[in-house]
Design a protein around this motif. Structure first.
Motif, PDB file in Angstrom:
ATOM      1  N   ALA A 154       0.829  -1.208   0.000  1.00 40.59           N
ATOM      2  CA  ALA A 154       0.000   0.000   0.000  1.00 40.59           C
ATOM      3  C   ALA A 154       0.856   1.247   0.000  1.00 40.59           C
ATOM      4  CB  ALA A 154      -0.921  -0.008   1.218  1.00 40.59           C
ATOM      5  N   GLN A 155       2.129   1.096   0.388  1.00 38.43           N
ATOM      6  CA  GLN A 155       3.009   2.258   0.474  1.00 38.43           C
ATOM      7  C   GLN A 155       3.968   2.369  -0.707  1.00 38.43           C
ATOM      8  OE1 GLN A 155       5.290   2.421   4.105  1.00 38.43           O
ATOM      9  NE2 GLN A 155       6.017   4.508   3.728  1.00 38.43           N
ATOM     10  N   TYR A 156       4.451   1.235  -1.223  1.00 33.91           N
ATOM     11  CA  TYR A 156       5.471   1.274  -2.267  1.00 33.91           C
ATOM     12  C   TYR A 156       5.107   0.377  -3.461  1.00 33.91           C
ATOM     13  CZ  TYR A 156       8.651   3.681   0.920  1.00 33.91           C
ATOM     14  OH  TYR A 156       9.218   4.589   1.753  1.00 33.91           O
ATOM     15  N   GLN A 207       1.742   7.008  -2.574  1.00 30.76           N
ATOM     16  CA  GLN A 207       0.976   8.227  -2.328  1.00 30.76           C
ATOM     17  C   GLN A 207       1.655   9.446  -2.944  1.00 30.76           C
ATOM     18  OE1 GLN A 207      -2.160   8.148  -0.894  1.00 30.76           O
ATOM     19  NE2 GLN A 207      -2.172  10.191  -1.813  1.00 30.76           N
ATOM     20  N   GLY A 208       2.987   9.446  -2.911  1.00 24.18           N
ATOM     21  CA  GLY A 208       3.716  10.553  -3.543  1.00 24.18           C
ATOM     22  C   GLY A 208       3.477  10.590  -5.041  1.00 24.18           C
ATOM     23  N   PHE A 209       3.456   9.400  -5.654  1.00 23.56           N
ATOM     24  CA  PHE A 209       3.193   9.299  -7.088  1.00 23.56           C
ATOM     25  C   PHE A 209       1.785   9.793  -7.409  1.00 23.56           C
ATOM     26  CE2 PHE A 209       1.632   6.842 -10.737  1.00 23.56           C
ATOM     27  CZ  PHE A 209       2.612   7.117 -11.681  1.00 23.56           C
ATOM     28  N   ILE A 210       0.828   9.389  -6.600  1.00 25.32           N
ATOM     29  CA  ILE A 210      -0.566   9.819  -6.803  1.00 25.32           C
ATOM     30  C   ILE A 210      -0.678  11.336  -6.679  1.00 25.32           C
ATOM     31  CG2 ILE A 210      -2.903   9.729  -5.834  1.00 25.32           C
ATOM     32  CD1 ILE A 210      -2.234   6.817  -4.969  1.00 25.32           C
ATOM     33  N   LEU A 269      -2.940   6.733 -14.806  1.00 27.16           N
ATOM     34  CA  LEU A 269      -1.841   6.539 -13.866  1.00 27.16           C
ATOM     35  C   LEU A 269      -2.345   6.622 -12.430  1.00 27.16           C
ATOM     36  CD1 LEU A 269       0.981   8.663 -15.543  1.00 27.16           C
ATOM     37  CD2 LEU A 269       0.858   6.180 -15.387  1.00 27.16           C
ATOM     38  N   ILE A 270      -3.183   7.620 -12.176  1.00 22.33           N
ATOM     39  CA  ILE A 270      -3.741   7.782 -10.831  1.00 22.33           C
ATOM     40  C   ILE A 270      -4.638   6.604 -10.485  1.00 22.33           C
ATOM     41  CG2 ILE A 270      -5.185   9.238  -9.358  1.00 22.33           C
ATOM     42  CD1 ILE A 270      -4.301  11.631 -11.148  1.00 22.33           C
ATOM     43  N   ALA A 271      -5.473   6.198 -11.446  1.00 20.00           N
ATOM     44  CA  ALA A 271      -6.425   5.109 -11.193  1.00 20.00           C
ATOM     45  C   ALA A 271      -5.715   3.791 -10.913  1.00 20.00           C
ATOM     46  CB  ALA A 271      -7.365   4.959 -12.379  1.00 20.00           C
ATOM     47  N   VAL A 272      -4.613   3.518 -11.591  1.00 20.82           N
ATOM     48  CA  VAL A 272      -3.869   2.283 -11.356  1.00 20.82           C
ATOM     49  C   VAL A 272      -3.245   2.292  -9.967  1.00 20.82           C
ATOM     50  CG1 VAL A 272      -1.866   0.928 -12.079  1.00 20.82           C
ATOM     51  CG2 VAL A 272      -3.432   1.835 -13.789  1.00 20.82           C
ATOM     52  N   ALA A 273      -2.742   3.451  -9.542  1.00 16.19           N
ATOM     53  CA  ALA A 273      -2.092   3.554  -8.231  1.00 16.19           C
ATOM     54  C   ALA A 273      -3.085   3.684  -7.091  1.00 16.19           C
ATOM     55  CB  ALA A 273      -1.136   4.742  -8.218  1.00 16.19           C
TER      56      ALA A 273
END
Length: 331
Positions: A46-48, A133-136, A185-189
């Motif tokens: 969930a984090q990485y 979360q940073g990527f999102i 990208l957001i939806a996948v993450a």
């Protein structure tokens, strides 16, 4: 004789056993070359989100790891799992999927962590990770910036003429093209992210452009020297969905004016066409203008050289957006 045959049989069996043991040793040796953390990859959490790569250099291993990481974001777009074909701005599911996946695979991770790296003989291995979360948050910020630009472009659109509105909504499609991959990208993450409101918003811009394309009428006027260019440009405009009609029914007038200079150097005929586009309203307000020079050559006649120059005009338009560039709307 029987003893000799038995001796030979034992000899061959010994050779087979030796080769078998060497093969097993070789297999075990090959397995030992690859680190255990490569053979058993770290699972995403969930984090990485993790990526493993290998190469003949450390940098090559890093780039491969990032490419592996990017491949996890490559999504299969279909009408059931994502939005319907009607929300693809007129593109088919297959084409839309290809476009999205092309953008997704090309993403560059500017913020990632190198978790571990190991060299085994001439081969390097690396494990990298990005903070989910940073990527999102990073991609949501990019999406917000694009939507802010769109809001600026639409700020006074209702006060513009039909031709100016049409141009604005065409420009919006470039922003939508940048925004759509971010949604995926957001939806996948982030499984909780709902892209539907954004998809509907972007689709409404495409609808508006199509409505304006059907309702905005252009007329094209030219002098005798630019008539072939005028005829060619009429065909190009209609190919990309523009409505070309008589001047008394138009919302905007496209004027072409120019001059032709013919010459001959040795056995080559040359023709130069200098002309300009001017787009204006029926009341004479200038929307855009642009100057051009076309050159053609032929060994047969000036007319052939002129036709070669005119045909070069065909290379200027490959998309609907190019029509606006030709007419000078970007200047």
């Amino acid at each position: 004789m029987q003893q000799l045959n038995a001796t030979r049989l034992n000899y061959y069996l010994s050779l087979i056993l030796i080769f078998f043991l060497q093969g097993c040793a070789s297999t075990n040796s090959d397995q030992q070359k690859t680190p255990e953390w490569v053979l058993t990859p770290t699972q995403d959490t969930a984090q990485y989100i993790y990526g493993i790569g290998q190469g003949t250099t450390l940098d090559e291993a890093k780039q491969h790891a990032l490419k592996t990481l990017a491949s996890k974001f490559s999504v299969s777009v279909n009408s059931d799992t994502l939005h319907k074909q009607s929300l693809h701005n007129g593109r088919t599911d297959e084409l839309f999927s290809q476009e999205i996946n092309t953008h997704v695979k090309a993403i560059e991770f500017t913020h990632f962590e190198q978790i571990k790296a190991e060299q085994v003989k001439q081969q390097y291995y690396m494990l990298v990770a990005i903070n989910r979360q940073g990527f999102i948050n990073n991609n949501k910020s990019k999406l917000a910036a694009i939507r802010s630009d769109i809001s600026t472009m639409l700020a006074d659109v209702n006060n513009k003429s039909k031709i100016e509105k049409l141009y604005v909504y065409n420009k919006l499609q470039k922003e939508v093209t940048k925004a759509e991959p971010l949604l995926y990208l957001i939806a996948v993450a982030d499984n909780s992210f709902d892209m539907t409101p954004y998809s509907k918003e972007f689709y409404s811009y495409s609808q508006k452009e199509n409505e304006l394309l059907l309702s905005t009428k252009f007329s094209i006027k030219s002098d005798q020297k630019t008539r072939p260019i005028s005829n060619l440009f009429t065909d190009i405009m209609q190919t990309y969905g523009f409505q070309v009609t008589e001047s008394n029914q138009s919302d905007a007038i496209i004027e072409l004016n120019g001059k032709v200079k013919n010459s001959k150097h040795f056995s080559t005929y040359n023709s130069r066409i200098d002309f300009n586009f001017r787009v204006k309203s029926n009341q004479g307000n200038i929307y855009s203008k642009k100057d051009y020079s076309l050159n053609g050559a032929s060994i047969t006649s000036n007319q052939a050289a002129y036709e070669n120059a005119v045909n070069k005009f065909l290379t200027l338009a490959k998309t609907r957006e190019d029509i606006y560039l030709i007419l000078g709307f970007e200047e």
